[in-house]
Write an enzyme that holds these catalytic residues in place. Structure first.
Site, PDB file in Angstrom:
ATOM      1  N   LYS A 170      24.340  -2.816 -62.150  1.00 23.97           N
ATOM      2  CA  LYS A 170      25.710  -2.275 -62.176  1.00 23.97           C
ATOM      3  C   LYS A 170      26.497  -3.054 -63.214  1.00 23.97           C
ATOM      4  O   LYS A 170      26.929  -4.176 -62.970  1.00 23.97           O
ATOM      5  CB  LYS A 170      26.405  -2.428 -60.821  1.00 23.97           C
ATOM      6  CG  LYS A 170      27.743  -1.669 -60.810  1.00 23.97           C
ATOM      7  CD  LYS A 170      28.758  -2.227 -59.844  1.00 23.97           C
ATOM      8  CE  LYS A 170      29.606  -3.317 -60.403  1.00 23.97           C
ATOM      9  NZ  LYS A 170      30.456  -2.960 -61.561  1.00 23.97           N
ATOM     10  N   GLU A 245      26.627 -16.811 -61.884  1.00 28.22           N
ATOM     11  CA  GLU A 245      27.152 -17.387 -63.130  1.00 28.22           C
ATOM     12  C   GLU A 245      28.640 -17.076 -63.117  1.00 28.22           C
ATOM     13  O   GLU A 245      29.032 -15.919 -63.276  1.00 28.22           O
ATOM     14  CB  GLU A 245      26.517 -16.707 -64.351  1.00 28.22           C
ATOM     15  CG  GLU A 245      25.041 -16.935 -64.520  1.00 28.22           C
ATOM     16  CD  GLU A 245      24.702 -18.325 -65.001  1.00 28.22           C
ATOM     17  OE1 GLU A 245      25.615 -19.090 -65.387  1.00 28.22           O
ATOM     18  OE2 GLU A 245      23.508 -18.661 -64.993  1.00 28.22           O
ATOM     19  N   CYS A 279      32.922 -17.582 -70.895  1.00 24.62           N
ATOM     20  CA  CYS A 279      33.007 -18.451 -69.718  1.00 24.62           C
ATOM     21  C   CYS A 279      32.810 -19.922 -70.080  1.00 24.62           C
ATOM     22  O   CYS A 279      33.297 -20.801 -69.395  1.00 24.62           O
ATOM     23  CB  CYS A 279      31.974 -18.016 -68.700  1.00 24.62           C
ATOM     24  SG  CYS A 279      30.388 -17.699 -69.446  1.00 24.62           S
ATOM     25  N   GLU A 378      41.262 -20.842 -65.400  1.00 24.48           N
ATOM     26  CA  GLU A 378      40.569 -20.183 -66.507  1.00 24.48           C
ATOM     27  C   GLU A 378      41.500 -19.100 -67.056  1.00 24.48           C
ATOM     28  O   GLU A 378      41.882 -18.184 -66.325  1.00 24.48           O
ATOM     29  CB  GLU A 378      39.272 -19.569 -65.984  1.00 24.48           C
ATOM     30  CG  GLU A 378      38.423 -18.993 -67.067  1.00 24.48           C
ATOM     31  CD  GLU A 378      37.135 -18.402 -66.523  1.00 24.48           C
ATOM     32  OE1 GLU A 378      37.192 -17.644 -65.547  1.00 24.48           O
ATOM     33  OE2 GLU A 378      36.073 -18.697 -67.099  1.00 24.48           O
TER      34      GLU A 378
END
Ligand code: NAD
Length: 479
Positions: A170, A245, A279, A378
């Site tokens: 997905k 992750e 990331c 972040e």
């Protein structure tokens, strides 16, 4: 206008059980670039069953057969390379040069490393009379994000195919074009029916259905820490293996004897690349406090050299992926100003002359302290935070003072000292003096950046179960 409304299940393109269209927006123009379908639990169930059925045969294929399949994928990918790069630019705004040289290139790169590893991977070993066998774990579910869309698909699918697993993917519903082309490539390469399946959809429906399906043996998730936690919770009742992750807030420690011009310019460029949507971006730059003014001058010039504009034009940076992300980034830049960081360049609002598209100004903050929101959260945008340190021990302490632990960066003139600092950093990947990307090096996080490792031979372990067969080489007792 792309019409990508079908799913790929059991080797065929099929209509969703209950069609639910979703427009995909080109972030550079804010126009609709295509349409996909959002799937349901029923679509997931069909795809998982196809993968389960295919596992019986695919798990028994030989190393040579799987190398052959992967090599056919590489050949088909090469034919579609330009299409892939264009799709990435359209769906998430990466400049054409980046979409080609890095985004699309990493997609093929992970399949090539899977072949290289598979060629002499040890699936069996003997210890005394015991044989230890590595077997494919079964049906895998892959849930992937929009920021490096095909890289994140390929680094899961490549090793999963190499180890004999079957799977359902997905991709991000925000950037689903590259996943569709990826599927066309696998179909053209003749991947056996049911081995690879694609169901588009959103996280709470299709993502949750995949994470909780009893016939899924492992879930590999890349995305936000928030959603990664949801996936793990949904996977818990059926005790699946969960690979995550997640996010990062990576420190970039520049030591006193570093080449400042190179390290600061390179650090800024690494954040600006992909408009800050990586990331592992080195978003917290730690520099000797007494040299803050010198660093500010270099960082300002570096950030201002990052031209922003049409990703099909000649610019270093395109837009960010969506209006939601644009708003989130603006809010965090404003927070940086409100909390007292020094705005060196950039700031809130659109870059001059760019009234349409989700463009963000390359932004640098200095005199940031680690308790400020811009040092903790972040941002996932082109924003660098520069923090001053008094001594190396303090730099390491601040570097590690984050809930994340995906990557860390160190620059310095004395390699022995640089290595000493690297040894003390709590991160899954530490980059010394601007080393280039290594697709064979394990990639993954400490702490809340995730569990497990992707890329190269380490990725194989995520898709394998370990069976110990005791008495394998022993003489039968009666003999
Ligand atoms: P996201 O978590 O919103 O979405 C990622 C994927 O998860 C999408 O496919 C989404 O549909 C799905 N999803 C969302 N909620 C879900 C749920 N409850 N259950 C199951 N699936 C769900 O993240 P994003 O905004 O697409 O990506 C950005 C984030 O990804 C950033 O935090 C970034 O740091 C992280 N990221 C990490 C890595 C890494 O390797 N560590 C790589 C790329 C991105």
């Amino acid at each position: 206008m792309r019409e990508y409304t079908k799913f790929y299940i059991d080797g065929a393109w099929v209509d969703p059980v209950a069609p639910k269209p979703l427009d995909v927006i080109n972030p550079a123009t804010e126009d609709v670039a295509g349409v996909i379908s959002l799937g349901s639990e029923a679509d997931v169930d069909k795809a998982v069953r196809a993968a389960r059925k295919a596992f019986a045969t695919f798990s028994q294929t030989s190393r040579e057969e799987r190398i052959d399949i992967l090599e056919r994928i590489i050949a088909e990918y090469q034919k579609r390379f330009e299409d892939m790069a264009k799709a990435i630019t359209e769906e998430m705004g990466a400049p054409a040069w980046l979409a080609q040289r890095a985004q699309a290139a990493m997609g093929i790169g992970h399949v090539q490393t899977a072949v290289a590893v598979l060629k002499d991977y040890k699936f069996e070993e003997d210890r005394g009379t015991t044989r230890i066998v590595k077997e494919p774990i079964g049906v895998c579910a892959f849930i992937t994000p929009w920021n490096w869309p095909v890289n994140q698909i390929a680094c899961k699918v490549g090793p999963a195919l190499a180890t004999g697993c079957t799977m359902v993917l997905k991709p991000s519903e925000i950037a689903p074009f590259s996943g569709y082309i990826w599927t066309e490539i696998l179909h053209a390469a003749g991947v056996p029916a049911g081995v690879f399946n694609l169901v588009n959809g959103d996280g709470p429906t299709v993502g949750a259905a995949l994470s909780s399906h009893p016939e899924v043996d492992m879930v590999s998730f890349t995305g936000s820490t928030r959603a990664g936690i949801e996936v793990a919770k949904n996977a818990a009742p059926t005790v699946k293996r969960v690979h995550q992750e997640l996010g990062g807030k990576s420190p970039n420690i520049i030591l006193e004897d570093a080449d400042f011009q190179r390290a600061v310019t390179g650090g800024v460029a690494s954040v600006m690349m992909n408009s800050g949507q990586s990331c592992n971006a080195p978003t917290r730059m730690l520099v000797p406090g007494q040299r803050m003014d010198e660093v500010i001058a270099i960082a300002k010039a570096a950030a201002e050299s990052h031209t922003v504009g049409d990703p099909n034009g000649n610019h270093k940076m395109g837009p960010v992926v969506s209006e939601t992300q644009w708003n989130k980034i603006q809010g965090l830049i404003q927070k940086g100003i409100d909390e007292g960081a020094t705005l060196v360049t950039g700031g809130v609002g659109r870059p001059e002359g760019l009234d349409k598209g989700y463009y963000v100004k390359p932004t640098v903050f200095a005199n940031v302290t680690n308790d400020m929101t811009i040092a903790k959260e972040e941002i996932f945008g082109p924003v660098v935070s520069i923090l001053g340190y008094d001594n190396v021990e303090q730099a390491i302490e601040v570097g590690n003072d984050t809930e994340y632990g995906l990557a860390a960066y160190v620059s310095g003139g004395d390699q022995a000292e640089v290595r000493k600092v690297a040894a003390k950093l709590r991160a899954g990947q530490v980059n010394l003096n601007g080393a280039s990307t290594d697709l064979m090096a394990p990639f993954g996080g400490y702490k809340m950046s995730g569990n497990g490792r992707e890329w190269g031979d380490h990725a194989f372990g995520e898709f394998l179960e370990t069976k110990a067969i005791l008495g394998y080489s022993a003489k039968v007792a009666a003999e």
